[in-house]
Design an enzyme around this catalytic site. Sequence first.
Site, PDB file in Angstrom:
ATOM      1  N   HIS A 236     -61.182 -64.076 -22.172  1.00 20.35           N
ATOM      2  CA  HIS A 236     -60.690 -65.061 -21.204  1.00 20.35           C
ATOM      3  C   HIS A 236     -61.519 -66.332 -21.288  1.00 20.35           C
ATOM      4  CE1 HIS A 236     -57.834 -62.827 -18.334  1.00 20.35           C
ATOM      5  NE2 HIS A 236     -57.809 -62.249 -19.512  1.00 20.35           N
TER       6      HIS A 236
ATOM      7  N   TYR B 187     -59.054 -66.859  -8.385  1.00 16.70           N
ATOM      8  CA  TYR B 187     -59.880 -66.699  -7.184  1.00 16.70           C
ATOM      9  C   TYR B 187     -59.266 -67.607  -6.129  1.00 16.70           C
ATOM     10  CZ  TYR B 187     -63.530 -64.318  -9.909  1.00 16.70           C
ATOM     11  OH  TYR B 187     -64.232 -63.422 -10.672  1.00 16.70           O
TER      12      TYR B 187
ATOM     13  N   PRO C 128     -69.146 -58.119  -5.095  1.00 18.87           N
ATOM     14  CA  PRO C 128     -68.425 -58.210  -6.367  1.00 18.87           C
ATOM     15  C   PRO C 128     -67.955 -59.611  -6.777  1.00 18.87           C
ATOM     16  CG  PRO C 128     -67.078 -57.135  -4.682  1.00 18.87           C
ATOM     17  CD  PRO C 128     -68.449 -57.284  -4.109  1.00 18.87           C
TER      18      PRO C 128
ATOM     19  N   LYS D  39     -70.815 -59.745 -11.250  1.00 21.22           N
ATOM     20  CA  LYS D  39     -72.158 -59.695 -11.848  1.00 21.22           C
ATOM     21  C   LYS D  39     -72.758 -58.291 -11.974  1.00 21.22           C
ATOM     22  CE  LYS D  39     -72.486 -63.699 -12.956  1.00 21.22           C
ATOM     23  NZ  LYS D  39     -71.999 -63.759 -14.283  1.00 21.22           N
TER      24      LYS D  39
ATOM     25  N   TYR E 249     -71.107 -67.958 -14.270  1.00 26.75           N
ATOM     26  CA  TYR E 249     -70.041 -66.958 -14.381  1.00 26.75           C
ATOM     27  C   TYR E 249     -70.052 -66.300 -15.764  1.00 26.75           C
ATOM     28  CZ  TYR E 249     -65.464 -64.814 -13.546  1.00 26.75           C
ATOM     29  OH  TYR E 249     -64.447 -63.915 -13.361  1.00 26.75           O
TER      30      TYR E 249
HETATM   31  P1  FAD Z   1     -73.962 -46.580 -11.698  1.00 30.65           P
HETATM   32  O1  FAD Z   1     -72.751 -47.006 -12.442  1.00 30.65           O
HETATM   33  O2  FAD Z   1     -73.852 -46.355 -10.236  1.00 30.65           O
HETATM   34  O3  FAD Z   1     -74.532 -45.281 -12.410  1.00 30.65           O
HETATM   35  C1  FAD Z   1     -75.511 -44.448 -11.820  1.00 30.65           C
HETATM   36  C2  FAD Z   1     -75.294 -43.034 -12.298  1.00 30.65           C
HETATM   37  O4  FAD Z   1     -76.329 -42.199 -11.798  1.00 30.65           O
HETATM   38  C3  FAD Z   1     -73.990 -42.438 -11.797  1.00 30.65           C
HETATM   39  O5  FAD Z   1     -73.281 -41.882 -12.873  1.00 30.65           O
HETATM   40  C4  FAD Z   1     -74.431 -41.402 -10.774  1.00 30.65           C
HETATM   41  O6  FAD Z   1     -73.514 -40.330 -10.693  1.00 30.65           O
HETATM   42  C5  FAD Z   1     -75.769 -40.981 -11.346  1.00 30.65           C
HETATM   43  N1  FAD Z   1     -76.690 -40.410 -10.363  1.00 30.65           N
HETATM   44  C6  FAD Z   1     -76.896 -40.770  -9.074  1.00 30.65           C
HETATM   45  N2  FAD Z   1     -77.843 -39.993  -8.513  1.00 30.65           N
HETATM   46  C7  FAD Z   1     -78.256 -39.136  -9.458  1.00 30.65           C
HETATM   47  C8  FAD Z   1     -79.213 -38.087  -9.475  1.00 30.65           C
HETATM   48  N3  FAD Z   1     -79.935 -37.778  -8.393  1.00 30.65           N
HETATM   49  N4  FAD Z   1     -79.382 -37.386 -10.604  1.00 30.65           N
HETATM   50  C9  FAD Z   1     -78.654 -37.686 -11.717  1.00 30.65           C
HETATM   51  N5  FAD Z   1     -77.742 -38.677 -11.761  1.00 30.65           N
HETATM   52  C10 FAD Z   1     -77.534 -39.392 -10.646  1.00 30.65           C
HETATM   53  N6  FAD Z   1     -69.236 -54.824 -10.315  1.00 30.65           N
HETATM   54  C11 FAD Z   1     -68.570 -55.868 -10.746  1.00 30.65           C
HETATM   55  O7  FAD Z   1     -69.156 -56.687 -11.436  1.00 30.65           O
HETATM   56  N7  FAD Z   1     -67.228 -56.019 -10.456  1.00 30.65           N
HETATM   57  C12 FAD Z   1     -66.551 -55.110  -9.718  1.00 30.65           C
HETATM   58  O8  FAD Z   1     -65.356 -55.246  -9.476  1.00 30.65           O
HETATM   59  C13 FAD Z   1     -67.229 -54.007  -9.223  1.00 30.65           C
HETATM   60  N8  FAD Z   1     -66.593 -53.074  -8.485  1.00 30.65           N
HETATM   61  C14 FAD Z   1     -67.307 -52.020  -8.011  1.00 30.65           C
HETATM   62  C15 FAD Z   1     -66.684 -51.070  -7.229  1.00 30.65           C
HETATM   63  C16 FAD Z   1     -67.409 -49.999  -6.700  1.00 30.65           C
HETATM   64  C17 FAD Z   1     -66.721 -48.974  -5.833  1.00 30.65           C
HETATM   65  C18 FAD Z   1     -68.789 -49.889  -6.985  1.00 30.65           C
HETATM   66  C19 FAD Z   1     -69.607 -48.753  -6.402  1.00 30.65           C
HETATM   67  C20 FAD Z   1     -69.396 -50.841  -7.788  1.00 30.65           C
HETATM   68  C21 FAD Z   1     -68.673 -51.912  -8.296  1.00 30.65           C
HETATM   69  N9  FAD Z   1     -69.275 -52.865  -9.099  1.00 30.65           N
HETATM   70  C22 FAD Z   1     -68.598 -53.909  -9.561  1.00 30.65           C
HETATM   71  C23 FAD Z   1     -70.664 -52.778  -9.496  1.00 30.65           C
HETATM   72  C24 FAD Z   1     -70.831 -52.139 -10.863  1.00 30.65           C
HETATM   73  O9  FAD Z   1     -69.868 -51.137 -11.034  1.00 30.65           O
HETATM   74  C25 FAD Z   1     -72.235 -51.604 -10.923  1.00 30.65           C
HETATM   75  O10 FAD Z   1     -73.108 -52.712 -10.830  1.00 30.65           O
HETATM   76  C26 FAD Z   1     -72.551 -50.800 -12.184  1.00 30.65           C
HETATM   77  O11 FAD Z   1     -71.844 -49.587 -12.168  1.00 30.65           O
HETATM   78  C27 FAD Z   1     -74.045 -50.535 -12.294  1.00 30.65           C
HETATM   79  O12 FAD Z   1     -74.311 -49.589 -13.288  1.00 30.65           O
HETATM   80  P2  FAD Z   1     -75.496 -48.550 -13.149  1.00 30.65           P
HETATM   81  O13 FAD Z   1     -75.476 -47.769 -14.401  1.00 30.65           O
HETATM   82  O14 FAD Z   1     -76.726 -49.273 -12.741  1.00 30.65           O
HETATM   83  O15 FAD Z   1     -75.121 -47.652 -11.886  1.00 30.65           O
HETATM   84  C1  DHB Z   2     -63.016 -58.048 -11.182  1.00 25.93           C
HETATM   85  C2  DHB Z   2     -63.956 -57.855 -10.213  1.00 25.93           C
HETATM   86  C3  DHB Z   2     -64.674 -58.936  -9.752  1.00 25.93           C
HETATM   87  O1  DHB Z   2     -65.606 -58.769  -8.823  1.00 25.93           O
HETATM   88  C4  DHB Z   2     -64.485 -60.195 -10.248  1.00 25.93           C
HETATM   89  O2  DHB Z   2     -65.190 -61.250  -9.753  1.00 25.93           O
HETATM   90  C5  DHB Z   2     -63.546 -60.380 -11.228  1.00 25.93           C
HETATM   91  C6  DHB Z   2     -62.827 -59.286 -11.695  1.00 25.93           C
HETATM   92  C7  DHB Z   2     -62.241 -56.888 -11.675  1.00 25.93           C
HETATM   93  O3  DHB Z   2     -62.445 -55.775 -11.188  1.00 25.93           O
HETATM   94  O4  DHB Z   2     -61.379 -57.091 -12.535  1.00 25.93           O
END
Ligand code: FAD
Ligand code: DHB
Length: 388
Positions: free
Chosen positions: A72, A201, A292, A296, A382
């Site tokens: 994009h 947006y 969100p 980021k 962004y």
């Molecule tokens: P996570 O993806 O949370 O991974 C952590 C892992 O550790 C998980 O698999 C969990 O099961 C595991 N875990 C937890 N506790 C334990 C334990 N005690 N022992 C072993 N394993 C464990 N970001 C965006 O930029 N745009 C979005 O639209 C967006 N939507 C989101 C929607 C939701 C519902 C959520 C929760 C987050 C969203 N985010 C979004 C944020 C983004 O998904 C996270 O920043 C990203 O997943 C971070 O990755 P991570 O690996 O640090 O954590």
């Molecule tokens: C999406 C999520 C966001 O927070 C954003 O700023 C743009 C896209 C997405 O889930 O596609």
Amino acid sequence: MRTQVAIIGAGPAGLLLSRLLALQGVDSVVLENRSRGYVEARIRAGILEQHTVDTLTDAGLGDRLHREGMEHRGIYLQHPGTRHKLDFPELCGRTVWVYGQTEVTKDLVKAQLDGGPPLLFEVSDVTLEDVDSDTPRVRFTDADGVAQVLDCDVIAGTDGFHGVSRPVVQAAGGRTWERTYPYAWLGILADAAPATDELIYAWHPEGFALYSMRSPSVSRLYLQVDPAERIEDWSDDRIWENLSRRFALDGWEISTGPVTEKSILPMRSFVSTPMRRGRLFLAGDAAHIVPPTGAKGLNLAVADVTLLAQALVRLLTEKQADLADTYSDRALARVWRCTHFSWSMTSMLHTSGDDFDAQLQLAQLQRICSSETAARELAENYTGLPVG
Ligand code: FAD
Ligand code: DHB
């Protein structure tokens, strides 16, 4: 069991860290408390910054991303009556990619199980011990119910916001910062071809709306709602009506289709410092959460583990602690920059019912849509600032 780096959590941060370390000859074991099916199905982020795409590609994980992901070149900023495109390559020479976190996770899990370091799903009772010594260890119960001990040189806490690692760091002293916002996002996934070439947006007096996508036939859309709303009260028709109103523009129509997933997400900013205690290092959502708006979260997790992998390779292979000692400060500089950007996008686009705030928001949107300097500031943040 023994390994160099015990990695807690198989989200994008933990899996990518394991991959980056393996490519540099450092071994690791990844412990995950959920099942493979659960981890691969979790619907979350969708936008990858340029540096995230480059990091995944350099790590040999770019094939499907480049085949199925969609590059994009900008976003639309909308307020009633106006939809304005920001052209990222023109403004800052970078682009972003639409490729779901589910797909990134599937690619990472596949690479790991295809001859990569061990990845153990469905472990429980994960406990971190002796993190202040050079010989920490992790106790856990494996999927068969057998108690295990994993001896290691370093523990990486990549276990997300609800994990066990951050409390261990904070127990030795530290500080957290938090802001909860008075709004939430209602998100849907729909089998509908996106009616837009770029994400939209949209500021609207009734609340923010975001038009995103996952593929040429799947749309991902979000509506600002009150955090007290219950998803059961939002029929598909009610959601589509609200989306149509908030995105309304003369001569344009939203395209609807069957809704395959819907949920309400809370919004918060959270930072925990430092990101290290002794031989325990935090990365990703274990250390920080951003709202969100601006996409980021996932990108910040990738940036953290890029820095952490370099620091751990230097510590464990070259026996030099300099990068490990500065990891927390270097990671936090970027974390606070992204925390500011996510907060500013959230604050500019979500309505609170206050008329004065609404006028300030519209003034800022008009500034970005008319000033190349203001637009470039948004575009640079962004598409992602350099890592390191
Ligand atoms: P996570 O993806 O949370 O991974 C952590 C892992 O550790 C998980 O698999 C969990 O099961 C595991 N875990 C937890 N506790 C334990 C334990 N005690 N022992 C072993 N394993 C464990 N970001 C965006 O930029 N745009 C979005 O639209 C967006 N939507 C989101 C929607 C939701 C519902 C959520 C929760 C987050 C969203 N985010 C979004 C944020 C983004 O998904 C996270 O920043 C990203 O997943 C971070 O990755 P991570 O690996 O640090 O954590
Ligand atoms: C999406 C999520 C966001 O927070 C954003 O700023 C743009 C896209 C997405 O889930 O596609």
